[in-house]
Design a protein around this motif. Sequence first.
Motif, PDB file in Angstrom:
ATOM      1  N   ARG A  75      -5.035   6.199  -1.383  1.00  0.00           N
ATOM      2  CA  ARG A  75      -4.313   4.942  -1.142  1.00  0.00           C
ATOM      3  C   ARG A  75      -4.345   4.104  -2.399  1.00  0.00           C
ATOM      4  O   ARG A  75      -5.412   3.857  -2.970  1.00  0.00           O
ATOM      5  CB  ARG A  75      -4.918   4.169   0.018  1.00  0.00           C
ATOM      6  CG  ARG A  75      -4.398   2.715   0.106  1.00  0.00           C
ATOM      7  CD  ARG A  75      -4.948   1.974   1.295  1.00  0.00           C
ATOM      8  NE  ARG A  75      -4.392   2.506   2.540  1.00  0.00           N
ATOM      9  CZ  ARG A  75      -4.759   2.084   3.756  1.00  0.00           C
ATOM     10  NH1 ARG A  75      -5.703   1.138   3.855  1.00  0.00           N
ATOM     11  NH2 ARG A  75      -4.222   2.590   4.827  1.00  0.00           N
TER      12      ARG A  75
ATOM     13  N   THR B 277       0.850  -1.192   0.000  1.00  0.00           N
ATOM     14  CA  THR B 277       0.000   0.000   0.000  1.00  0.00           C
ATOM     15  C   THR B 277       0.885   1.240   0.000  1.00  0.00           C
ATOM     16  O   THR B 277       1.936   1.280   0.648  1.00  0.00           O
ATOM     17  CB  THR B 277      -0.927   0.030   1.228  1.00  0.00           C
ATOM     18  OG1 THR B 277      -0.139   0.020   2.416  1.00  0.00           O
ATOM     19  CG2 THR B 277      -1.875  -1.156   1.216  1.00  0.00           C
TER      20      THR B 277
ATOM     21  N   ASP C  92       0.240   5.242   0.714  1.00  0.00           N
ATOM     22  CA  ASP C  92      -0.704   6.250   1.191  1.00  0.00           C
ATOM     23  C   ASP C  92      -0.051   7.630   1.123  1.00  0.00           C
ATOM     24  O   ASP C  92       1.176   7.784   1.284  1.00  0.00           O
ATOM     25  CB  ASP C  92      -1.115   5.966   2.639  1.00  0.00           C
ATOM     26  CG  ASP C  92      -1.832   4.631   2.770  1.00  0.00           C
ATOM     27  OD1 ASP C  92      -2.198   4.056   1.734  1.00  0.00           O
ATOM     28  OD2 ASP C  92      -1.988   4.163   3.914  1.00  0.00           O
TER      29      ASP C  92
END
Length: 784
Positions: free
Chosen positions: A622, A564, A566
């Motif tokens: 995200r 991920t 972000d």
Amino acid sequence: MRQPHKHLGFKRRALVIVVITAAVAGILVLFGVQSVQRIQAVEDRWVVYNQDATEAGRLLHNISRQMGYGGFIHHFKNFILRRDLEDMAKLTNNREAVDADLEKLEQFVISEEEKAALGVIHAAFNQYAESVNRAAEAFKRGLSSVEVDILVKVDERPTLAAIAILNHSFMTRARLAETQINMALKAAANMVWVLLGVVPVIVLLGVVLILFLRRIMVANANLSEVRDELAMLMRQAPDAILHVGSDGAILRANDRAVALFGYPREELLHKTIEDLIPKRYQGDHVGIREQAFDTMSSRPVGRGSTLFALTKDEREVPVEISLNFSLSGGKRIATAIVRDITERKRAEEALKQAHDELEQRVRERTVELEQRTRELEDEITERRRAESQLVQSAKMATIGEMSSGITHELNQPMNIMRMGVEAAQIRIQRGQADIPSLAETLARIESQILRMSDIINHMRIYSRQDTEGQEPFDPYQAVREGCKLFAGQLPGLNVDLVVDVPPPSDELSQVVGHAIRLEQVILNLLSNARDAIVGRQSRGGKALAGKITVHMNEDVERDSVTITVDDNGGGIGEDVLPHIFAPFVTTKESGQGTGLGLSISYGIIEGMHGVISAVNLDDGARFEITLPRIDKDAVSSIGAAGAKTVFDTAPTASGPKTASALKPITVLIVDDEVSAANSLADFLQEIGYLVYTAYNGEEALRIYESDPVDAVITDVHMPVMDGWELVRRLRERSGSLPIFAMTGQVIEEADDYLLHGATDLWRKPISLSEASQRLHEVCGEDRA
């Protein structure tokens, strides 16, 4: 006393005579009554049989007509050829008529053979009815008439044979009935003669005899009518029927036989059966006919082959023949049912021609499809090449964007090295230099060289053209390298990069794909996050502390690795979010970016069988990447298939092997960079190797031919003759000679050193200690 006695005797005698006469008369009357009953029964039987035979013949004639022109089969074929709904309606009417006739005909069948034949006819018409529905469905699917004809083709032969069986059975029953009636009439006639033999009975029962005679005459008339009806049925039969004697003479022929063979009836009855077959078969047919009359076996003739009949005008007509044998007046009679199958043969030829044409069309279509397949394969190859070029262009664009950061990363170690060298020179000039301080300075310079080597090697690998094949790799390392490369672009910006990636471990899973491409995706996502944050800060949020967080973990339940990225750059517009991965979709201002970065990233992740998605958070966006992981056994098996050895000979802390550990070994060093060649030669000579130096491939080849050496170290890219050509020629002269190739270029699959014949491939900058260690490993053991 005698007269009364005589009178009494006469009376007695008269009484006896009267009694005898009465008895005889009674007997004669009884005989007469029985004769009348028998004749009446014969008459009733003939009336019933006459009606049944007429109705059965009519029904069978109707069914046979449905098999020919204007009937059910005719309209069925017209429906297949013309697809006309009118023919469909006629089929429905014909089918109802056939079902009604078959239902009535069931009343007249007696034997199991007749029932079986009627069942075959039922099944055939049911099959045709099903074929009508299948044909209608096939036409709805767009099939042609030829294809539908093949699909719904029905074999008519069992139906025709069944009709022939019924014809034969009805005729046989007619002959049997005729025989039974003749026998009944003979018995009645015998009774009449018995009555006529007794004179008193003739006188007393004359009227009865006249009545008996009248009854007999009526029975004979009825018998004649029955014979006429049977003859009419024979004439109206749809097939040619011939009665043939054992000598081959034609005894009777129906109208269809006259029409088929083309002879007048009288002329036909003067022919033999051999006159009606082609001349090439006549010689053998006499023996065949005699054998058939000996066995008297009813059967179809020539099953599996085509028979021909010869007409008066010398035409040969294809026919089917069925033989039945019987006795008439003590003579053996053969009944031949001959069916003209000319139209069927024509239909079969037309069907065969259509089938051949269809096969030809299928072959032509197959060739077209193969050509189209090749074109599609070429198109797919071209698209893959274009995709690879597009990915490569995107990487080059990324490198361009990171150029300032990379320059900064390289200037830092260069500055440290320069200051260290200048400091050492100043100490030497002042006379303040000592061995420990110089060693410390050189070690510091070496560490910075390693630092620069790592940066250059990583950029070199990142910028190379990807190969088509995929292989297992460590996604954690790829993400770490991407973040490390990107971090150089953040100095001077109010943006922090937080990397939450597990440290290297053997317990971490691997994925299949391209490490460099995953790194490219990470760089693209980080660059987009940075641009979003900087853009938000420029719009009035300069005090905003930018933050980019990269997190990785393994999802055991989904058997995958999750990445991920972000940021707090404000997120993605709701109107853009559903299409964020489409080509040329961007959230940047006009003139910034191509709009292809996320589209290329989507394709890269999809090519690795993964999923990439985007969602908005409270203060940013995200991007999540999910990649399927593979177990260690799969990594071992895949890695073993393409294993190869490439040595990174960057300087290390280990020292070189000294001459005391080695026997004299001759080494040929080939490099167009004179200073590099001399430096390596001096080092190897100092530790005990005998060294020759050449500055191109041709010079090296001449040295080797005059004095073969134990090992060769050559640069790859040289003038006159490059390193790969030198390796090839040396390998022709010695298959076991250790040859070490040096290059500063990216290692490409197409330039696989094993294919060129090199023992190892060393990447520049090389480590002198690593080079001596490798020489000792390859050459020292053999020379020890």
